[in-house]
Scaffold this motif. Structure first.
Motif, short mmCIF file in Angstrom:
data_model
loop_
_atom_site.label_atom_id
_atom_site.label_comp_id
_atom_site.label_asym_id
_atom_site.label_seq_id
_atom_site.Cartn_x
_atom_site.Cartn_y
_atom_site.Cartn_z
N ALA A 134 0.81 -1.22 0.00
CA ALA A 134 0.00 0.00 0.00
C ALA A 134 0.84 1.27 0.00
N PHE A 135 2.04 1.21 0.60
CA PHE A 135 2.93 2.38 0.67
C PHE A 135 4.26 1.99 0.02
N SER A 136 4.28 2.01 -1.28
CA SER A 136 5.39 1.44 -2.05
C SER A 136 6.42 2.46 -2.51
N TYR A 137 6.30 3.70 -2.06
CA TYR A 137 7.27 4.73 -2.40
C TYR A 137 7.98 5.21 -1.14
N THR A 138 9.26 5.46 -1.25
CA THR A 138 10.04 5.87 -0.08
C THR A 138 10.75 7.20 -0.32
N THR A 139 10.96 7.94 0.75
CA THR A 139 11.74 9.18 0.71
C THR A 139 12.59 9.25 1.97
N LEU A 140 13.85 9.61 1.80
CA LEU A 140 14.78 9.74 2.92
C LEU A 140 15.04 11.21 3.23
N ASN A 141 15.30 11.50 4.50
CA ASN A 141 15.75 12.82 4.94
C ASN A 141 14.82 13.93 4.47
N SER A 142 13.55 13.77 4.76
CA SER A 142 12.56 14.78 4.43
C SER A 142 12.00 15.35 5.73
N SER A 143 10.79 15.85 5.70
CA SER A 143 10.20 16.42 6.91
C SER A 143 8.70 16.21 6.90
N TYR A 144 8.12 16.23 8.10
CA TYR A 144 6.67 16.19 8.28
C TYR A 144 6.22 17.56 8.76
N PRO A 145 5.00 17.98 8.37
CA PRO A 145 4.47 19.27 8.84
C PRO A 145 3.92 19.18 10.25
N ASN A 146 3.23 20.23 10.68
CA ASN A 146 2.59 20.30 12.00
C ASN A 146 3.60 20.26 13.13
N GLY A 147 4.76 20.89 12.89
CA GLY A 147 5.76 21.04 13.94
C GLY A 147 6.66 19.84 14.14
N ILE A 148 6.54 18.80 13.32
CA ILE A 148 7.36 17.61 13.48
C ILE A 148 8.78 17.83 12.98
N GLY A 149 8.91 18.33 11.78
CA GLY A 149 10.23 18.62 11.23
C GLY A 149 10.89 17.41 10.60
N ALA A 150 12.21 17.33 10.70
CA ALA A 150 13.00 16.33 9.99
C ALA A 150 12.63 14.92 10.39
N ILE A 151 12.62 14.03 9.40
CA ILE A 151 12.36 12.62 9.63
C ILE A 151 13.26 11.82 8.70
N ASP A 152 13.79 10.70 9.20
CA ASP A 152 14.80 9.96 8.44
C ASP A 152 14.24 9.25 7.22
N VAL A 153 13.07 8.64 7.34
CA VAL A 153 12.52 7.88 6.21
C VAL A 153 11.00 7.85 6.32
N CYS A 154 10.32 7.92 5.18
CA CYS A 154 8.88 7.75 5.16
C CYS A 154 8.48 6.87 4.00
N PHE A 155 7.30 6.28 4.11
CA PHE A 155 6.76 5.36 3.12
C PHE A 155 5.41 5.89 2.69
N LYS A 156 5.21 6.06 1.36
CA LYS A 156 4.11 6.86 0.86
C LYS A 156 3.26 6.09 -0.14
N ASP A 157 2.07 6.66 -0.39
CA ASP A 157 1.15 6.08 -1.35
C ASP A 157 1.43 6.54 -2.78
N ALA A 158 2.24 7.58 -2.94
CA ALA A 158 2.47 8.16 -4.27
C ALA A 158 3.91 8.62 -4.40
N LYS A 159 4.38 8.75 -5.62
CA LYS A 159 5.74 9.21 -5.89
C LYS A 159 5.76 10.73 -5.83
N THR A 160 6.14 11.25 -4.68
CA THR A 160 6.21 12.69 -4.47
C THR A 160 7.61 13.05 -3.97
N GLY A 161 7.89 14.34 -3.90
CA GLY A 161 9.22 14.78 -3.52
C GLY A 161 9.45 14.89 -2.03
N SER A 162 8.42 14.68 -1.21
CA SER A 162 8.58 14.85 0.23
C SER A 162 7.68 13.89 0.98
#
Length: 241
Positions: free
Chosen positions: A107-135
């Protein structure tokens, strides 16, 4: 109007906008923990306010480990309930040591490294996403609507051999929210609720220790200021008498 009376409305407002705590839960795993599972429950928040009924849950199971990689199965459910609707578009976490690359399926087949989350979270090492996006912040139109569950696998790769891996600061991203006023997107912080599986050792957690956000610190400071002003006013009344 006294200064104390003037401060009361502001302090009451600050109670309504208390920041959600940042969870400091962490999981430590070694190669002997294959088969071990751990489950996180996620809340939902935006603009430092927790949003009732905006929730999700995820279970991760360690399925393989080499000197430079760890593989997990994941199962993530969007448990958002009425009157809200939402779409979970990504999840992510931090790693120790630092991750060098990642891949995922399902279900979450796209990955991004060294990006950030909004809502005051900030930097995050890795995320797994539903779509091919830049963040990690979102995009696309896939993901999990309320009541849906998505599964798959993910692999974390490291540039140097490691004897153990620590995962921490688990987050999810909500989009397409309805029923929460002007809020249409939000994030969620994970609280570790259970660990278990076929092995007995290795996995640890901080037990759900909360790290106060700046909003909470400011609220406590305001309360102390109000108490000090009331005490000063009483002393002044007694002196005049």
């Amino acid at each position: 109007m006294t200064m104390t009376a003037k401060l009361l409305p502001a302090l009451a407002a600050s109670l309504m906008f208390t920041a959600t705590p940042a969870m400091a839960d962490a999981i430590s795993l070694g190669s002997g923990d294959i088969g071990k599972s751990f489950t996180f429950n996620f809340n939902g928040f935006a603009d430092s306010m927790e949003i009732a009924n905006l929730t999700s849950t995820a279970t991760f199971t360690l399925t393989g480990a080499t000197s430079t990689s760890y593989t997990f199965n994941y199962s993530l459910s969007n448990t958002t309930s009425s009157p809200l609707t939402s779409r979970v578009s990504s999840f992510g976490f931090n790693t120790d040591p630092n991750i060098s690359s990642a891949s995922s399926t399902g279900a979450f087949s796209y990955t991004t490294l060294n990006s950030s989350y909004p809502n005051g979270i900030g930097a995050i090492d890795v995320c797994f996403k539903d779509a091919k996006t830049g963040s990690c912040a979102g995009g696309g139109s896939g993901g999990l609507m309320e009541g849906a569950t998505g599964t798959g696998s993910l692999t974390l790769n490291f540039s140097q051999p490691l004897t153990s891996l620590t995962l921490s600061d688990f987050f999810v991203r909500y989009q397409s929210i309805t029923g929460a006023g002007n809020v249409t997107s939000a994030s969620g912080a994970g609280t570790l609720t259970s660990t278990g599986g076929s092995t007995s050792g290795g996995s640890t957690s901080s037990g759900g220790t909360s790290v106060p956000e700046p909003g909470m610190v400011g609220l406590m400071g305001g309360a102390l200021l109000l108490l000090a002003m009331r005490s000063r006013r009483r002393r002044a009344v007694f002196a005049a008498a």
